[in-house]
Design a protein around this motif. Structure first.
Motif, PDB file in Angstrom:
ATOM      1  N   SER A 148       0.838  -1.202   0.000  1.00 22.84           N
ATOM      2  CA  SER A 148       0.000   0.000   0.000  1.00 22.84           C
ATOM      3  C   SER A 148       0.865   1.241   0.000  1.00 22.84           C
ATOM      4  O   SER A 148       1.977   1.249   0.547  1.00 22.84           O
ATOM      5  CB  SER A 148      -0.932   0.020   1.228  1.00 22.84           C
ATOM      6  OG  SER A 148      -1.840  -1.057   1.209  1.00 22.84           O
ATOM      7  N   THR A 149       0.351   2.280  -0.614  1.00 25.05           N
ATOM      8  CA  THR A 149       1.009   3.593  -0.616  1.00 25.05           C
ATOM      9  C   THR A 149      -0.083   4.642  -0.730  1.00 25.05           C
ATOM     10  O   THR A 149      -1.262   4.315  -0.806  1.00 25.05           O
ATOM     11  CB  THR A 149       2.010   3.716  -1.775  1.00 25.05           C
ATOM     12  OG1 THR A 149       2.716   4.963  -1.664  1.00 25.05           O
ATOM     13  CG2 THR A 149       1.299   3.690  -3.114  1.00 25.05           C
ATOM     14  N   ARG A 150       0.306   5.908  -0.709  1.00 23.74           N
ATOM     15  CA  ARG A 150      -0.659   7.002  -0.818  1.00 23.74           C
ATOM     16  C   ARG A 150      -0.310   7.874  -2.018  1.00 23.74           C
ATOM     17  O   ARG A 150       0.862   8.166  -2.271  1.00 23.74           O
ATOM     18  CB  ARG A 150      -0.678   7.857   0.455  1.00 23.74           C
ATOM     19  CG  ARG A 150      -1.260   7.119   1.646  1.00 23.74           C
ATOM     20  CD  ARG A 150      -1.391   8.055   2.852  1.00 23.74           C
ATOM     21  NE  ARG A 150      -2.382   9.104   2.656  1.00 23.74           N
ATOM     22  CZ  ARG A 150      -3.684   8.934   2.822  1.00 23.74           C
ATOM     23  NH1 ARG A 150      -4.169   7.758   3.174  1.00 23.74           N
ATOM     24  NH2 ARG A 150      -4.526   9.947   2.651  1.00 23.74           N
ATOM     25  N   ALA A 151      -1.357   8.263  -2.763  1.00 21.91           N
ATOM     26  CA  ALA A 151      -1.155   9.081  -3.957  1.00 21.91           C
ATOM     27  C   ALA A 151      -2.470   9.750  -4.317  1.00 21.91           C
ATOM     28  O   ALA A 151      -3.538   9.389  -3.822  1.00 21.91           O
ATOM     29  CB  ALA A 151      -0.660   8.210  -5.120  1.00 21.91           C
ATOM     30  N   HIS A 152      -2.383  10.737  -5.196  1.00 22.85           N
ATOM     31  CA  HIS A 152      -3.570  11.370  -5.763  1.00 22.85           C
ATOM     32  C   HIS A 152      -3.965  10.593  -7.022  1.00 22.85           C
ATOM     33  O   HIS A 152      -3.120  10.311  -7.877  1.00 22.85           O
ATOM     34  CB  HIS A 152      -3.296  12.828  -6.105  1.00 22.85           C
ATOM     35  CG  HIS A 152      -3.295  13.720  -4.910  1.00 22.85           C
ATOM     36  ND1 HIS A 152      -4.318  14.591  -4.631  1.00 22.85           N
ATOM     37  CD2 HIS A 152      -2.401  13.864  -3.903  1.00 22.85           C
ATOM     38  CE1 HIS A 152      -4.066  15.232  -3.517  1.00 22.85           C
ATOM     39  NE2 HIS A 152      -2.904  14.814  -3.053  1.00 22.85           N
ATOM     40  N   ALA A 153      -5.248  10.238  -7.135  1.00 28.47           N
ATOM     41  CA  ALA A 153      -5.727   9.401  -8.234  1.00 28.47           C
ATOM     42  C   ALA A 153      -6.362  10.248  -9.327  1.00 28.47           C
ATOM     43  O   ALA A 153      -7.069  11.227  -9.049  1.00 28.47           O
ATOM     44  CB  ALA A 153      -6.735   8.374  -7.710  1.00 28.47           C
ATOM     45  N   PHE A 154      -6.095   9.857 -10.592  1.00 28.75           N
ATOM     46  CA  PHE A 154      -6.655  10.539 -11.762  1.00 28.75           C
ATOM     47  C   PHE A 154      -7.136   9.497 -12.767  1.00 28.75           C
ATOM     48  O   PHE A 154      -6.674   8.347 -12.758  1.00 28.75           O
ATOM     49  CB  PHE A 154      -5.605  11.439 -12.431  1.00 28.75           C
ATOM     50  CG  PHE A 154      -5.080  12.534 -11.561  1.00 28.75           C
ATOM     51  CD1 PHE A 154      -5.627  13.812 -11.622  1.00 28.75           C
ATOM     52  CD2 PHE A 154      -4.030  12.306 -10.678  1.00 28.75           C
ATOM     53  CE1 PHE A 154      -5.138  14.821 -10.819  1.00 28.75           C
ATOM     54  CE2 PHE A 154      -3.541  13.317  -9.872  1.00 28.75           C
ATOM     55  CZ  PHE A 154      -4.099  14.577  -9.942  1.00 28.75           C
ATOM     56  N   GLN A 155      -8.044   9.916 -13.649  1.00 25.20           N
ATOM     57  CA  GLN A 155      -8.446   9.126 -14.814  1.00 25.20           C
ATOM     58  C   GLN A 155      -8.415  10.025 -16.033  1.00 25.20           C
ATOM     59  O   GLN A 155      -8.652  11.238 -15.944  1.00 25.20           O
ATOM     60  CB  GLN A 155      -9.842   8.533 -14.622  1.00 25.20           C
ATOM     61  CG  GLN A 155      -9.884   7.333 -13.700  1.00 25.20           C
ATOM     62  CD  GLN A 155     -11.238   6.640 -13.727  1.00 25.20           C
ATOM     63  OE1 GLN A 155     -12.036   6.876 -14.620  1.00 25.20           O
ATOM     64  NE2 GLN A 155     -11.479   5.773 -12.755  1.00 25.20           N
ATOM     65  N   ILE A 156      -8.125   9.421 -17.183  1.00 26.63           N
ATOM     66  CA  ILE A 156      -8.079  10.197 -18.409  1.00 26.63           C
ATOM     67  C   ILE A 156      -9.489  10.624 -18.793  1.00 26.63           C
ATOM     68  O   ILE A 156     -10.470   9.897 -18.565  1.00 26.63           O
ATOM     69  CB  ILE A 156      -7.420   9.375 -19.543  1.00 26.63           C
ATOM     70  CG1 ILE A 156      -6.911  10.289 -20.652  1.00 26.63           C
ATOM     71  CG2 ILE A 156      -8.366   8.326 -20.061  1.00 26.63           C
ATOM     72  CD1 ILE A 156      -5.747  11.142 -20.261  1.00 26.63           C
TER      73      ILE A 156
END
Length: 357
Positions: free
Chosen positions: A8-16
């Protein structure tokens, strides 16, 4: 054995953007937990991320997937089953590199599991017939310009502010004196007080700025703690608990404890700064009192100097008058001597006349 998180890690999620295929659309307002899951029953690897109870990433890793780094903190991959391209923005390049390494590792494991599945011993969630051999999403990714990640998921380390030692003014009582040496002493004392006043003023301004900064940080921490408390309550109220939610709950609880500890430290720091400000105000009052007494002493000294100059001038005038009086006496004595001599001669002449007659 079920599906369990393995990394597991932490990040900001995006979709095209499905319309333009060029712009990124954020699927989370803040950094979320992104986890690799392994289903031992089906021998499948998946990437899952939840924003609250909503699954914003649910991507099954297949051997023909490719994770592409498009910047130092941003990476992307295409999922033909979901018919989209996912993007992740990390806080550091190290987190991005670690995530990419895990992607390659689990993709290789998925390839090996896919080879074994062809013998008919295990059915996978993704099979070769389910993957498109061609097309925009399954083909090698054309890098899309990632969003700016300089400030995403950033943290500011608290500064350790240690105020400079405050100089203590002299506490000796002022003695009433007219001596020039004492006046010089008070002039030196005034100069030292002016220097101390400048230091106290700078320290007071710094303490006031620090108090305002701590108040702003405390308000932010309190809002974050309240939000996290609500988040924990929502997680506890859910009927079905998944491993990723439990993992998020543990992370949130730990974050709340850290924020509460930080809040307590900041409150103690605020109390200490308030005491220092009060001490500085007392020192300023003492400085004003000493300065006023010193000014009164200097004024009285100038008055005495003027009186001394007047006395010296009157003494000189008196000495001149005495000298003139002595001169007048000498002149008068000389005149008296001349008159006495004349009278003596007159007496002698009269005596001779009397004797001659």
């Amino acid at each position: 054995m079920g599906e369990q998180p393995i990394y597991s890690t932490r990040a900001h999620a995006f979709q095209i953007d499905p319309n333009t295929k060029k712009n990124w659309v954020p699927t989370s307002k803040h950094a979320v937990t992104v986890s690799y899951f392994y289903d031992s029953t089906r021998n499948v690897y998946r990437i899952i991320s939840l924003d609250g109870t909503k699954a914003i990433i649910n991507s099954t890793i297949s051997p023909n997937m490719t994770f592409t780094k498009t910047s130092q903190k941003f990476g992307q991959w295409a999922d033909s089953r979901a018919n989209t391209v996912y993007g992740l923005g990390f806080s550091t390049e190290h987190h991005l590199t670690k995530f990419a390494e895990k992607f390659s590792e689990y993709k290789e494991a998925a390839r090996q599991a896919k080879g074994k599945s062809q013998d008919g011993k295990m059915e996978l969630a993704t099979s070769p017939s389910q993957e498109s051999p061609a097309g925009e999403l399954s083909s090698p990714l054309t890098p899309v310009t990632p969003p700016a990640m300089d400030n995403i998921n950033g943290t500011d380390d608290p500064c350790d502010i240690t105020p400079e030692p405050r100089p203590e003014p002299s506490q000796n009582a002022l003695a009433f004196t007219h001596s020039p040496s004492i006046n010089k002493h008070w002039e030196a004392e005034l100069s030292a007080l002016k220097g101390n006043n400048a230091k106290l003023t700078a320290t007071l301004l710094e303490s006031t700025a620090n108090v305002k900064q701590w108040k702003q940080q405390l308000a932010a921490y309190q809002e974050e703690a309240e939000r996290l408390h609500k988040r924990v309550t929502e997680l506890e109220c859910q009927n079905t608990q998944t491993p990723v939610i439990n993992s998020q709950k543990m992370e949130l609880n730990q974050t709340i404890e850290e924020l509460e500890s930080t809040l307590k430290d900041k409150e103690e720091e605020m109390e200490r700064l308030k005491e220092e400000v009060e001490n500085a105000n007392e020192l300023l009052e003492q400085r004003h009192s000493l300065t006023q007494k010193l000014q009164e002493t200097e004024l009285h000294g100038r008055v005495l100097e003027e009186q001394l100059l007047g006395a010296e001038q009157r003494l000189e005038e008196s000495q001149e008058e005495q000298e003139n009086f002595r001169k007048s006496l000498r002149t008068l004595l000389e005149m008296l001597d001349g008159k006495i001599f004349e009278l003596t001669e007159l007496r002698d002449s009269l005596a001779k006349l009397i004797e001659g007659s």
